[in-house]
Design an enzyme around this catalytic site. Structure first.
Site, short mmCIF file in Angstrom:
data_model
loop_
_atom_site.label_atom_id
_atom_site.label_comp_id
_atom_site.label_asym_id
_atom_site.label_seq_id
_atom_site.Cartn_x
_atom_site.Cartn_y
_atom_site.Cartn_z
N THR A 1 -15.87 7.05 -10.58
CA THR A 1 -15.32 5.69 -10.07
C THR A 1 -14.54 4.92 -10.81
O THR A 1 -14.98 4.65 -12.12
CB THR A 1 -16.53 5.05 -9.16
OG1 THR A 1 -16.21 3.94 -8.74
CG2 THR A 1 -17.75 5.01 -10.09
N TYR B 1 -24.44 0.63 -9.40
CA TYR B 1 -23.73 2.07 -8.94
C TYR B 1 -22.66 2.25 -10.07
O TYR B 1 -22.66 3.40 -10.39
CB TYR B 1 -22.97 1.50 -7.78
CG TYR B 1 -21.74 2.47 -7.16
CD1 TYR B 1 -22.20 3.84 -6.75
CD2 TYR B 1 -20.48 2.29 -7.45
CE1 TYR B 1 -21.17 4.52 -6.41
CE2 TYR B 1 -19.24 3.35 -7.10
CZ TYR B 1 -19.90 4.45 -6.59
OH TYR B 1 -18.80 5.37 -6.14
N1 LIG Z 1 -15.34 6.55 -1.11
C1 LIG Z 1 -14.78 5.95 -2.08
O1 LIG Z 1 -13.75 5.06 -1.98
C2 LIG Z 1 -15.29 6.43 -3.50
C3 LIG Z 1 -14.90 5.72 -4.60
C4 LIG Z 1 -15.21 6.31 -5.98
C5 LIG Z 1 -16.16 7.23 -5.92
N2 LIG Z 1 -16.62 7.95 -4.93
C6 LIG Z 1 -17.74 9.00 -5.02
O2 LIG Z 1 -17.32 9.73 -4.30
C7 LIG Z 1 -18.44 10.80 -3.88
C8 LIG Z 1 -18.34 10.90 -2.34
O3 LIG Z 1 -18.27 9.68 -1.57
P1 LIG Z 1 -18.11 9.72 -0.17
O4 LIG Z 1 -17.25 8.31 0.18
O5 LIG Z 1 -17.67 10.93 0.28
O6 LIG Z 1 -19.62 9.38 0.29
P2 LIG Z 1 -20.47 9.75 1.64
O7 LIG Z 1 -21.62 9.11 1.75
O8 LIG Z 1 -19.74 10.29 2.86
O9 LIG Z 1 -20.71 11.37 0.93
C9 LIG Z 1 -21.98 11.63 0.22
C10 LIG Z 1 -22.70 12.94 0.71
O10 LIG Z 1 -23.66 13.20 -0.30
C11 LIG Z 1 -24.91 13.55 0.41
N3 LIG Z 1 -25.94 13.29 -0.40
C12 LIG Z 1 -26.44 12.16 -0.96
N4 LIG Z 1 -27.35 12.31 -1.57
C13 LIG Z 1 -27.70 13.68 -1.95
C14 LIG Z 1 -28.76 14.27 -2.36
N5 LIG Z 1 -29.57 13.60 -3.28
N6 LIG Z 1 -28.84 15.68 -2.48
C15 LIG Z 1 -27.81 16.39 -1.47
N7 LIG Z 1 -26.92 15.67 -0.62
C16 LIG Z 1 -26.76 13.98 -1.03
C17 LIG Z 1 -24.76 12.99 1.74
O11 LIG Z 1 -25.43 13.32 2.89
C18 LIG Z 1 -23.24 12.92 1.98
O12 LIG Z 1 -22.88 13.99 2.79
C19 LIG Z 1 -19.79 10.00 -4.14
O13 LIG Z 1 -20.38 10.36 -5.40
C20 LIG Z 1 -19.06 8.51 -4.57
O14 LIG Z 1 -19.78 7.76 -5.42
C21 LIG Z 1 -16.24 7.50 -3.61
O1 LIG Z 2 -13.97 -6.13 5.67
C1 LIG Z 2 -13.41 -6.32 4.34
C2 LIG Z 2 -13.69 -5.15 3.56
C3 LIG Z 2 -13.10 -5.23 2.32
N1 LIG Z 2 -12.31 -6.30 1.93
C4 LIG Z 2 -11.67 -6.47 0.34
O2 LIG Z 2 -10.78 -5.41 0.46
C5 LIG Z 2 -10.65 -4.90 -1.00
C6 LIG Z 2 -11.38 -3.45 -0.78
O3 LIG Z 2 -12.41 -3.32 -0.79
P1 LIG Z 2 -13.38 -2.03 -0.32
O4 LIG Z 2 -12.48 -1.15 0.56
O5 LIG Z 2 -14.83 -2.41 0.12
O6 LIG Z 2 -13.34 -1.21 -1.62
P2 LIG Z 2 -13.79 -1.63 -3.16
O7 LIG Z 2 -15.09 -2.54 -3.09
O8 LIG Z 2 -12.71 -2.06 -3.74
O9 LIG Z 2 -14.55 -0.39 -3.61
C7 LIG Z 2 -14.04 0.90 -3.39
O10 LIG Z 2 -13.18 1.44 -4.47
C8 LIG Z 2 -13.90 1.41 -5.78
C9 LIG Z 2 -12.83 1.87 -6.57
O11 LIG Z 2 -12.01 1.06 -6.70
C10 LIG Z 2 -15.23 2.31 -5.73
O12 LIG Z 2 -15.65 2.51 -6.92
C11 LIG Z 2 -16.20 2.09 -4.74
O13 LIG Z 2 -17.13 2.98 -4.42
C12 LIG Z 2 -15.51 1.99 -3.49
O14 LIG Z 2 -16.28 1.42 -2.32
C13 LIG Z 2 -11.64 -5.79 -1.61
O15 LIG Z 2 -11.14 -7.08 -2.17
C14 LIG Z 2 -12.76 -6.37 -0.68
O16 LIG Z 2 -13.16 -7.80 -0.88
C15 LIG Z 2 -12.17 -7.35 2.95
O17 LIG Z 2 -11.38 -8.48 2.59
N2 LIG Z 2 -12.99 -7.19 4.03
#
Ligand SMILES: NC(=O)c1ccc[n+]([C@@H]2O[C@H](COP(=O)([O-])OP(=O)(O)OC[C@H]3O[C@@H](n4cnc5c(N)ncnc54)[C@H](O)[C@@H]3O)[C@@H](O)[C@H]2O)c1
Ligand SMILES: O=c1ccn([C@@H]2O[C@H](COP(=O)(O)OP(=O)(O)O[C@H]3O[C@H](CO)[C@@H](O)[C@H](O)[C@H]3O)[C@@H](O)[C@H]2O)c(=O)[nH]1
Length: 330
Positions: free
Chosen positions: A117, A141
């Site tokens: 991330t 995190y």
């Molecule tokens: N969504 C974002 O913007 C974002 C940004 C940066 C990194 N990531 C990373 O991407 C990955 C996926 O994120 P997401 O947004 O799809 O989240 P999500 O919560 O939708 O998916 C996570 C999945 O992992 C499963 N899980 C959690 N812990 C587990 C365990 N111990 N064993 C087996 N299964 C388990 C959950 O049931 C779920 O299906 C994560 O590692 C997250 O840190 C997400």
């Molecule tokens: O209701 C809301 C939700 C978000 N924000 C703003 O929108 C921006 C984006 O926020 P969000 O969508 O929550 O994403 P981030 O906090 O930037 O974090 C995301 O993106 C990161 C990488 O950039 C990842 O590490 C994190 O897991 C993922 O949650 C930020 O400035 C927030 O303060 C608002 O103003 N109102």
């Protein structure tokens, strides 16, 4: 040979499973369904319900399913929750990743792709932020992910094991064909929250901070379409299978949008004018986070296909409407 996708029932993992089955790969999903959904997994993939920290179980899956590669999405993802429960986050994201890596090394799986991330950079001083910037996470995190990156680096040095760590910026959007999308009920992500305001699941949207040192005072982020992100993983997989070296790469487009610009796009694309309230800053938000995005293009030949903000928003909105009509996640 099959690919093991951990967390394949979650938001990004379910899109990865679609991308893999769409190109004819055999896919096994390991997920404990803590935040994921059984229905989110493409029908031709096999779901094994279980925990990535269960080293014996992972060992038997590797042997029985003839796993050649692991793509590791499973984890806990809510930054503020990691601040209130750091040990829970280090357990699920770091300790259990360690178990998974050991099972891979012991079971002879040499290709490993990891969901890292942009949170590993903390409050970066450079803009855009490149992969060689100092790692200075400001949340448990981010630290939990940085520690897993370090375990991968050291394991690749010591064992017959190769990895790609992908540092995602802000993942958004949904499968353009409408087969999956972000479904978590308690979502905090901006585009998801705005979509919920459009379909009437929320009364309004709060803008967290309007006094940042950015052009319009709100935070700037690099939003990447989840399907472009899944394709980056396919290229990373091909790279490792082809004998490629270990890589750590940002996943973003290299351009940013402010919170207000995103809200404008959501209103424009949906035609719905929901209430927006200016609110205080949310603790821990960096002012601007934009990917230095050259490395992934150079090393993997990745080119985005769905990088227009309006397309990202349109796909997210279509999914939000589908969720509301189907009641799938309620
Ligand atoms: N969504 C974002 O913007 C974002 C940004 C940066 C990194 N990531 C990373 O991407 C990955 C996926 O994120 P997401 O947004 O799809 O989240 P999500 O919560 O939708 O998916 C996570 C999945 O992992 C499963 N899980 C959690 N812990 C587990 C365990 N111990 N064993 C087996 N299964 C388990 C959950 O049931 C779920 O299906 C994560 O590692 C997250 O840190 C997400
Ligand atoms: O209701 C809301 C939700 C978000 N924000 C703003 O929108 C921006 C984006 O926020 P969000 O969508 O929550 O994403 P981030 O906090 O930037 O974090 C995301 O993106 C990161 C990488 O950039 C990842 O590490 C994190 O897991 C993922 O949650 C930020 O400035 C927030 O303060 C608002 O103003 N109102």
């Amino acid at each position: 040979m099959a690919v093991l996708v951990t967390g394949g029932a979650g938001y990004i993992g379910s899109h990865m499973v679609l991308a893999l089955v769409d190109r004819g790969e055999d896919v096994v999903v390991l997920d404990n369904l803590s935040t994921g959904f059984r229905w989110a997994i493409a029908p031709s993939a096999k779901l094994i319900e279980g925990d990535v920290g269960d080293i014996e179980k992972v060992g038997s899956i590797i042997a029985e399913e003839r796993i050649d590669s692991i793509i590791h999405f499973a984890g806990s993802i809510v930054v503020p929750d990691s601040v209130s429960d750091p040990l829970g986050y280090y357990l699920n994201n770091t300790v259990k990743s360690r178990a998974l890596i050991e099972a891979a090394v012991t079971g002879g799986v040499t290709h490993f792709i990891f969901s890292s991330t942009a949170a590993v950079y903390g409050m970066p001083e450079t803009f855009p932020v490149r992969e060689d910037a100092p790692l200075a996470p400001i949340s448990p995190y981010g630290s939990s992910k940085m520690m897993t990156e370090i375990m991968l680096r050291d394991s690749a040095f010591a064992y017959d094991f190769n990895y790609v760590a992908l540092r995602y910026f802000n993942v958004a959007g949904a499968d353009p064909a409408g087969r999956s999308g972000q479904s978590t009920p308690r979502a905090t992500h901006l585009i998801k929250v705005a979509g919920e305001a459009v379909v009437g699941k929320r009364s309004h949207l709060d803008v967290y901070g309007t006094d940042y040192d950015t052009p319009d005072g709100t935070c700037v982020r690099d939003y990447i379409h989840v399907s472009d992100l899944a394709r980056a993983h396919l290229l990373a997989l091909d790279h490792l299978r082809g004998g490629g070296d270990d890589l750590v790469m940002n996943c973003g487009y290299g351009r940013g949008f402010s919170v207000l610009e995103v809200i404008d796009a959501v209103k424009r694309v949906s035609g719905v004018d929901f209430e927006v309230r200016m609110a205080a800053r949310r603790p821990g938000d960096p002012a601007a986070l934009v990917a230095g995005a050259e490395r992934i293009r150079e090393r993997l030949g990745w080119t985005p296909e769905r990088d227009r903000l309006d397309d990202i928003v349109a796909d997210a909105l279509n999914w939000e409407k589908k969720l509301k009509d189907s009641g799938l996640n309620s």
